[in-house]
Design a protein around this motif. Structure first.
Motif, PDB file in Angstrom:
ATOM      1  N   SER A 112       0.881  -0.960  -0.122  1.00 36.68           N
ATOM      2  CA  SER A 112       0.379   0.136   0.219  1.00 36.68           C
ATOM      3  C   SER A 112       0.354   1.517   0.116  1.00 36.68           C
ATOM      4  CB  SER A 112      -1.505  -0.060   0.922  1.00 36.68           C
ATOM      5  OG  SER A 112      -1.588   1.062   1.643  1.00 36.68           O
ATOM      6  N   ALA A 113       1.697   1.301   1.083  1.00 33.25           N
ATOM      7  CA  ALA A 113       2.963   3.014   1.248  1.00 33.25           C
ATOM      8  C   ALA A 113       3.466   2.794  -0.181  1.00 33.25           C
ATOM      9  CB  ALA A 113       4.063   2.647   2.371  1.00 33.25           C
ATOM     10  N   ALA A 114       4.127   1.923  -0.960  1.00 34.48           N
ATOM     11  CA  ALA A 114       4.810   1.764  -2.290  1.00 34.48           C
ATOM     12  C   ALA A 114       4.013   2.237  -3.396  1.00 34.48           C
ATOM     13  CB  ALA A 114       5.806   0.419  -2.118  1.00 34.48           C
ATOM     14  N   ARG A 115       2.982   1.555  -3.428  1.00 35.17           N
ATOM     15  CA  ARG A 115       1.648   2.301  -4.688  1.00 35.17           C
ATOM     16  C   ARG A 115       1.848   0.842  -5.300  1.00 35.17           C
ATOM     17  NH1 ARG A 115       1.000   7.949  -6.754  1.00 35.17           N
ATOM     18  NH2 ARG A 115      -0.985   6.608  -7.203  1.00 35.17           N
ATOM     19  N   ILE A 116       2.406  -0.412  -4.814  1.00 42.54           N
ATOM     20  CA  ILE A 116       2.487  -1.499  -5.943  1.00 42.54           C
ATOM     21  C   ILE A 116       1.691  -1.846  -6.299  1.00 42.54           C
ATOM     22  CG2 ILE A 116       3.902  -3.659  -6.080  1.00 42.54           C
ATOM     23  CD1 ILE A 116       4.564  -3.082  -4.048  1.00 42.54           C
ATOM     24  N   PRO A 117       1.008  -1.903  -7.891  1.00 44.19           N
ATOM     25  CA  PRO A 117      -0.456  -2.237  -8.150  1.00 44.19           C
ATOM     26  C   PRO A 117      -0.307  -3.813  -8.768  1.00 44.19           C
ATOM     27  CG  PRO A 117       1.775  -1.917 -10.063  1.00 44.19           C
ATOM     28  CD  PRO A 117       2.195  -1.246  -8.779  1.00 44.19           C
ATOM     29  N   TYR A 118      -1.476  -4.183  -9.006  1.00 41.43           N
ATOM     30  CA  TYR A 118      -1.400  -5.179  -8.686  1.00 41.43           C
ATOM     31  C   TYR A 118      -1.658  -5.887  -9.508  1.00 41.43           C
ATOM     32  CZ  TYR A 118      -1.007  -7.410  -3.985  1.00 41.43           C
ATOM     33  OH  TYR A 118      -1.424  -7.206  -2.380  1.00 41.43           O
ATOM     34  N   ARG A 119      -0.866  -5.589 -11.258  1.00 36.02           N
ATOM     35  CA  ARG A 119      -1.246  -5.943 -12.063  1.00 36.02           C
ATOM     36  C   ARG A 119      -0.585  -7.373 -12.748  1.00 36.02           C
ATOM     37  NH1 ARG A 119       3.332  -5.271 -14.555  1.00 36.02           N
ATOM     38  NH2 ARG A 119       4.922  -3.657 -14.024  1.00 36.02           N
ATOM     39  N   LEU A 120      -1.018  -8.107 -14.140  1.00 37.41           N
ATOM     40  CA  LEU A 120      -0.370  -9.289 -14.175  1.00 37.41           C
ATOM     41  C   LEU A 120       1.170  -8.714 -14.296  1.00 37.41           C
ATOM     42  CD1 LEU A 120      -2.678 -10.759 -16.107  1.00 37.41           C
ATOM     43  CD2 LEU A 120      -1.909 -11.676 -14.174  1.00 37.41           C
ATOM     44  N   PRO A 121       2.037  -9.492 -14.544  1.00 35.50           N
ATOM     45  CA  PRO A 121       3.045  -9.091 -14.677  1.00 35.50           C
ATOM     46  C   PRO A 121       3.960  -9.736 -16.315  1.00 35.50           C
ATOM     47  CG  PRO A 121       3.709 -11.038 -13.398  1.00 35.50           C
ATOM     48  CD  PRO A 121       2.621 -10.739 -13.388  1.00 35.50           C
ATOM     49  N   ARG A 122       4.651  -8.890 -17.276  1.00 35.41           N
ATOM     50  CA  ARG A 122       4.884  -8.965 -18.576  1.00 35.41           C
ATOM     51  C   ARG A 122       5.700  -9.968 -19.031  1.00 35.41           C
ATOM     52  NH1 ARG A 122       5.931  -3.210 -17.599  1.00 35.41           N
ATOM     53  NH2 ARG A 122       3.883  -2.471 -17.611  1.00 35.41           N
ATOM     54  N   PRO A 123       5.624 -10.186 -20.241  1.00 35.87           N
ATOM     55  CA  PRO A 123       6.200 -11.897 -20.104  1.00 35.87           C
ATOM     56  C   PRO A 123       7.669 -11.765 -20.207  1.00 35.87           C
ATOM     57  CG  PRO A 123       5.196 -11.568 -22.266  1.00 35.87           C
ATOM     58  CD  PRO A 123       4.626 -10.303 -20.844  1.00 35.87           C
ATOM     59  N   ALA A 124       8.138 -10.684 -19.938  1.00 33.71           N
ATOM     60  CA  ALA A 124       9.456 -10.458 -19.514  1.00 33.71           C
ATOM     61  C   ALA A 124       9.938 -10.184 -18.564  1.00 33.71           C
ATOM     62  CB  ALA A 124      10.540  -8.884 -20.257  1.00 33.71           C
ATOM     63  N   GLU A 125       8.722  -9.576 -17.655  1.00 32.80           N
ATOM     64  CA  GLU A 125       9.399 -10.155 -16.172  1.00 32.80           C
ATOM     65  C   GLU A 125       9.033 -11.442 -15.197  1.00 32.80           C
ATOM     66  OE1 GLU A 125       7.358  -5.666 -15.072  1.00 32.80           O
ATOM     67  OE2 GLU A 125       6.312  -7.419 -15.508  1.00 32.80           O
ATOM     68  N   LEU A 126       8.646 -12.157 -15.789  1.00 34.15           N
ATOM     69  CA  LEU A 126       7.917 -13.510 -15.495  1.00 34.15           C
ATOM     70  C   LEU A 126       9.391 -13.831 -14.867  1.00 34.15           C
ATOM     71  CD1 LEU A 126       5.188 -14.721 -17.659  1.00 34.15           C
ATOM     72  CD2 LEU A 126       5.157 -13.681 -15.996  1.00 34.15           C
ATOM     73  N   PRO A 127      10.417 -14.668 -15.718  1.00 33.65           N
ATOM     74  CA  PRO A 127      11.522 -14.837 -14.682  1.00 33.65           C
ATOM     75  C   PRO A 127      12.528 -14.459 -13.586  1.00 33.65           C
ATOM     76  CG  PRO A 127      11.656 -14.814 -17.668  1.00 33.65           C
ATOM     77  CD  PRO A 127      10.411 -14.218 -16.730  1.00 33.65           C
ATOM     78  N   ASP A 128      11.910 -12.643 -13.776  1.00 34.48           N
ATOM     79  CA  ASP A 128      12.328 -12.420 -12.689  1.00 34.48           C
ATOM     80  C   ASP A 128      11.567 -13.205 -11.449  1.00 34.48           C
ATOM     81  OD1 ASP A 128      14.008 -11.501 -12.998  1.00 34.48           O
ATOM     82  OD2 ASP A 128      13.631  -9.508 -13.455  1.00 34.48           O
ATOM     83  N   ARG A 129      10.387 -13.305 -11.384  1.00 31.85           N
ATOM     84  CA  ARG A 129       9.015 -14.108 -10.230  1.00 31.85           C
ATOM     85  C   ARG A 129       9.449 -15.143 -10.192  1.00 31.85           C
ATOM     86  NH1 ARG A 129       4.638  -9.581 -10.312  1.00 31.85           N
ATOM     87  NH2 ARG A 129       6.045  -7.135 -11.347  1.00 31.85           N
ATOM     88  N   LEU A 130      10.471 -16.430 -10.640  1.00 30.04           N
ATOM     89  CA  LEU A 130       9.353 -17.594 -11.094  1.00 30.04           C
ATOM     90  C   LEU A 130      10.418 -18.310  -9.913  1.00 30.04           C
ATOM     91  CD1 LEU A 130       9.137 -20.078 -12.623  1.00 30.04           C
ATOM     92  CD2 LEU A 130      11.436 -20.095 -13.244  1.00 30.04           C
ATOM     93  N   ALA A 131      11.509 -18.028  -9.593  1.00 31.99           N
ATOM     94  CA  ALA A 131      11.787 -18.781  -8.093  1.00 31.99           C
ATOM     95  C   ALA A 131      10.977 -18.262  -6.902  1.00 31.99           C
ATOM     96  CB  ALA A 131      13.411 -18.157  -7.203  1.00 31.99           C
ATOM     97  N   ALA A 132       9.925 -17.316  -6.338  1.00 34.75           N
ATOM     98  CA  ALA A 132       9.748 -17.116  -5.640  1.00 34.75           C
ATOM     99  C   ALA A 132       7.634 -17.834  -6.055  1.00 34.75           C
ATOM    100  CB  ALA A 132       8.890 -15.702  -5.763  1.00 34.75           C
ATOM    101  N   VAL A 133       7.605 -17.830  -7.419  1.00 31.83           N
ATOM    102  CA  VAL A 133       7.016 -19.053  -8.236  1.00 31.83           C
ATOM    103  C   VAL A 133       6.805 -20.393  -7.512  1.00 31.83           C
ATOM    104  CG1 VAL A 133       5.364 -19.332  -9.717  1.00 31.83           C
ATOM    105  CG2 VAL A 133       5.845 -16.881  -9.398  1.00 31.83           C
TER     106      VAL A 133
END
Length: 428
Positions: A177-198
């Motif tokens: 909320s404080a950082a105003r991080i949007p709840y939007r789907l990551p773009r295709p190029a962003e998926l690998p950066d989130r893969l470890a957490a997923v």
């Protein structure tokens, strides 16, 4: 069963099976997880009285999804009305920036999110695994809100206390909320950066179903099946990622033993007691192909190595014929890559078979002194087994009692009580 009891049971069943799907569909409308969660909770609360009056609908999940999305749309309309009537409360630059976060800026961003991540729940998991959050916060938030696990079970999965976990989830939501991080789907190029957490989320989700942190039964098959489905979907999405194949193989080879893990009366059976003819050989063969292909493809990651270890257990004709030295060697490789105390503890089991229980006990006691597994019930359980094999029955009984204090799964508690009774019988 009365209408009220039937309605409550249907709501409870749908909450257990469909919470993630309903929330994932609602957050796409609300564009924010907090209000989406509130809308879903309101929909579930309303369902109790409506279903008691009108009867349980043929598709409860669809009913709840529609009700929650309608509440979300109403909330969005109210917000838009508020902004239109009080424009001076929103700086123009901020409004432009918010739109820029959600609107595609180039051709890659314009890809339909449903084409990129086809499963509603998997899309939300990728969304919540935002790199601005620490990975522990990503795991906690996603397991609690997206996967619907109770805070207490999330805490057990991540080896922290329930108050610590509740505070961690609250901090993560406040940071969003404080950082105003949007709840939007990551773009295709962003998926690998989130893969470890997923991958971490799916692994922990499966683990929470394979052996439920609490409750009357050993397993929660709704969670294991959900994790397997999402892992297969992820492999279709990212077929070239070795660790995606490794995770799917690990889940398949582990789940293949499902039918043999308990007796007909629900009693937990150790690996050496299981009827191996009940193991799912098709799943094991599919996992083996994934493992072999992964090992040939280059350096193995943590999930592929874990899958290879599980596969070696499964390949042995009997428990006694397991290739213990090879499993210890794979654990050594896994520890070098992922120095987790849980991995080190799991390694002590094949060490006890390859080098003797006394050697393994020294390693378990070192982990006990380390303190990071103080809330992990399998440490005293493994220690108790080693002590029993060494003939130190009084100490084994004490260790079993310690494991009991840390265990909330009734099937595991029954097993531990049985082992404790055996120790008492040996003493007398």
């Amino acid at each position: 069963m009365t209408a009220a009891a039937s309605a409550r049971q249907a709501v409870a069943d749908t909450h257990r099976r469909e919470w993630a799907f309903v929330l994932a569909a609602t957050v796409r409308v609300a564009r924010d997880l907090d209000p989406a969660e509130e809308c879903v909770q309101e929909a579930y609360a309303a369902a109790v009285s409506v279903w008691e009056r009108d009867g349980v609908p043929g598709n409860p999940a669809a009913w709840l999804t529609t009700a929650a999305k309608r509440r979300a749309m109403d909330a969005v309309r109210r917000e838009r009305t508020f902004r239109s009537k009080l424009p001076l409360l929103v700086e123009p630059e901020e409004a432009v920036d918010e739109l820029a976060l959600d609107e595609p800026a180039d051709q890659e961003q314009a890809v339909d999110p449903e084409d990129v991540v086809p499963d509603e729940r998997l899309r939300l998991i990728f969304t919540c695994c935002h790199p601005a959050l620490a990975q522990e916060a990503q795991l906690a938030l996603t397991l609690r809100l997206v996967c619907g696990l109770p805070t207490a079970d999330v805490a057990r999965a991540l080896l922290v206390s329930e108050p610590t976990m509740a505070a961690r989830i609250t901090r993560a939501k406040k940071k969003i909320s404080a950082a105003r991080i949007p709840y939007r789907l990551p773009r295709p190029a962003e998926l690998p950066d989130r893969l470890a957490a997923v991958l971490g989320v799916l692994h922990l989700l499966f683990t929470a179903g394979h052996t439920a942190p609490s409750g009357p039964t050993l397993m929660r098959t709704d969670l294991t099946e959900r994790a397997l489905h999402l892992a297969r979907t992820l492999r279709e999405l990212m077929p070239g990622e070795p660790e995606v194949r490794g995770l799917l193989a690990l889940l398949q080879v582990t789940d293949a033993r499902r039918a043999a893990r308990t007796s007909g009366d629900g009693r937990l059976l150790r690996l050496e007691e299981q009827d191996r003819s009940l193991w799912d050989r098709t799943a094991l063969a599919e996992a083996h192909e994934l493992i072999v292909a992964g090992l040939r493809g280059g350096r193995a990651g943590r999930y592929l190595l874990q899958a290879a270890i599980a596969s070696l257990y499964a390949e042995a004709p009997t428990y006694e014929e397991t290739d213990w030295p090879q499993i210890v060697e794979l654990y050594d490789r896994l520890l070098a890559l992922w120095p987790s105390p849980v991995v080190a503890l799991n390694r002590t089991v094949p060490v006890s078979m390859a080098r003797g229980p006394a050697v393994a006990l020294v390693q378990v006691e070192a982990l006990e002194q380390d303190g990071r597994l103080a809330r992990y019930p399998y440490l005293p359980a493994i220690k108790a087994d080693l002590l029993q094999r060494l003939g130190r029955t009084d100490e084994a009984a004490a260790a079993y009692r310690q494991a009991l204090e840390l265990t909330d799964n009734e099937a595991e508690r029954t097993f531990l009580l049985g082992r404790l009774a055996e120790q008492r019988a040996d003493v007398t």
